[in-house]
Enzyme design. Sequence first.
Site, mmCIF file in Angstrom:
data_model
loop_
_atom_site.group_PDB
_atom_site.id
_atom_site.type_symbol
_atom_site.label_atom_id
_atom_site.label_comp_id
_atom_site.label_asym_id
_atom_site.label_seq_id
_atom_site.Cartn_x
_atom_site.Cartn_y
_atom_site.Cartn_z
ATOM 1 N N LYS A 1 0.786 -1.247 0.000
ATOM 2 C CA LYS A 1 0.000 0.000 0.000
ATOM 3 C C LYS A 1 0.819 1.299 0.000
ATOM 4 O O LYS A 1 0.505 2.235 0.726
ATOM 5 C CB LYS A 1 -0.922 0.032 1.226
ATOM 6 C CG LYS A 1 -1.958 -1.047 1.247
ATOM 7 C CD LYS A 1 -2.825 -0.991 2.472
ATOM 8 C CE LYS A 1 -2.101 -1.421 3.733
ATOM 9 N NZ LYS A 1 -2.999 -1.707 4.847
ATOM 10 N N ASP B 1 -5.462 -5.013 10.818
ATOM 11 C CA ASP B 1 -6.796 -4.397 10.820
ATOM 12 C C ASP B 1 -7.921 -5.414 10.619
ATOM 13 O O ASP B 1 -9.015 -5.264 11.163
ATOM 14 C CB ASP B 1 -6.909 -3.252 9.801
ATOM 15 C CG ASP B 1 -6.440 -3.628 8.407
ATOM 16 O OD1 ASP B 1 -5.961 -4.755 8.208
ATOM 17 O OD2 ASP B 1 -6.539 -2.780 7.498
HETATM 18 C C1 BGC Z 1 -1.993 -5.595 4.032
HETATM 19 C C2 BGC Z 1 -2.843 -6.263 5.088
HETATM 20 C C3 BGC Z 1 -4.002 -5.360 5.473
HETATM 21 C C4 BGC Z 1 -4.773 -4.944 4.242
HETATM 22 C C5 BGC Z 1 -5.925 -4.014 4.552
HETATM 23 C C6 BGC Z 1 -2.863 -5.151 2.871
HETATM 24 O O1 BGC Z 1 -2.085 -4.440 1.955
HETATM 25 O O2 BGC Z 1 -1.006 -6.464 3.568
HETATM 26 O O3 BGC Z 1 -2.067 -6.550 6.215
HETATM 27 O O4 BGC Z 1 -4.845 -6.042 6.351
HETATM 28 O O5 BGC Z 1 -3.897 -4.304 3.328
HETATM 29 O O6 BGC Z 1 -5.514 -2.859 5.179
#
Ligand code: BGC
Length: 455
Positions: free
Chosen positions: A164, A200
């Site tokens: 992200k 989360d």
């Molecule tokens: C992460 C997860 C997270 C999800 C939602 C993903 O990019 O790897 O750990 O739960 O995003 O936020």
Amino acid sequence: MRLTEQIDMRQPRDTIREECEVLQINDNQLREIMNRLNKALLLGLGKETHSKAIVKCFITYIQDLPNGTEKGKFLALDLGGTNFRVLIINLGPNHFDMQSKIYAIPKHIMTGTGTALFDHIAECLANFMKEHEVFNERLALGFTFSFPLKQLGLTKGILERWTKGFSCSGVVGEDVVQLLKDAIARRGDISISVMGILNDATGCLMSCAHKKRDARIAVIIGTGSNACYVEKTDNCELFDGPPGKKELLINTEWGAFGDDGALDFIRTEFDRDVDANSINPGKQVQEKMISGMYMGELVRLVLVKFTKMGLLFGGRGSDLLFERGSFYTKYVSEIESDKPGDYTNCMDILEELGLSHATEADMAGVRHVCECVSRRAAHLVSAGMATLLNKMAEPRVTIGIDGSVYRFHPHFHSLMCEKIAQLANPGIVFDLMLSEDGSGRGAALVAAVACRERC
Ligand code: BGC
């Protein structure tokens, strides 16, 4: 002449519909995806297969869901989406009082060093504690850290990789709880005790389970995407915690599903483009087809193609349309919120993008593209939910859901209800529950349950 005009008018619309068919996933394909995901989950859970598995199915070391008796004052940190938050929560038998503050994480920190990131977090925490007059107290803290974390205990988690848009150096391979403690120690002015680290999706499940005892799955459809569920401890070959408890929460990290090519049969040129231009090419393939960080860009790429083909805007785009990242995911929700036959939001958005020459037929085309991209995301999530429901084989399950895409998209909920019902085994009853601030509440609840279990 009239007839010719009509044919000309109809043609772009029909071609747009035909071209968009690549974005549709039929039920046979969805069932194939379910088979593949099921296999991927088993590989993640298996002792021998875990290290090479794509869907990691990390053990969370959370075995106790809230039972409503948790009480006390807790701090929580929530890092992982677009914002970073600090929260203070007062839990009692019948109340849940929460105050929080959002702090921006500047881009240079998201992509800078880990030390700068954790110093920033510690500084925000210290300021928050001052403002809430708990500066001199040693409070229990839950840390929601929403990235792939290999947990070695409830308070120890090694970052596998960033997702992200984050890429801070010196954090991958490290225990992030330790990095937080180190940053707090560098300041020397506050003191906390970290009771748990969680994702989360796990937070969402904890917070939903606090309200509904049959909440057993949680899914995030926000900036990123992920799912968490309750697994039998016997099936978790890697679990090395204390014996005796029958269940364990698993953080699937399903955003990575497809990184080995498992989704190539439904990926499109637009998905490959989004991936190639991302900060982590080849990684988080399913997440890039579902989540808010990428959905708007997928739509934009389709619109660009159709413009170049002369199917939209009379073949005349705009500088903004051709600029990466200019079509926000919130536009998809806004455009689809227009009533049928009405294009008020769509017109405003196209104007913002410098496309005020769009005709009504163009707007219908744009809306169709948005619908195809968001529907595909909803169907992929539904296939994942049905896979988990079938795997768990429990008669009644509440699925907790959080994330901006689910929250703001006008049809995501109904698309999911419909598709999960078609894909889940007969006899399984499910319910979708919007989580109220799962990340923050969940972190406090993990801390509270840990305190409860210790006392
Ligand atoms: C992460 C997860 C997270 C999800 C939602 C993903 O990019 O790897 O750990 O739960 O995003 O936020």
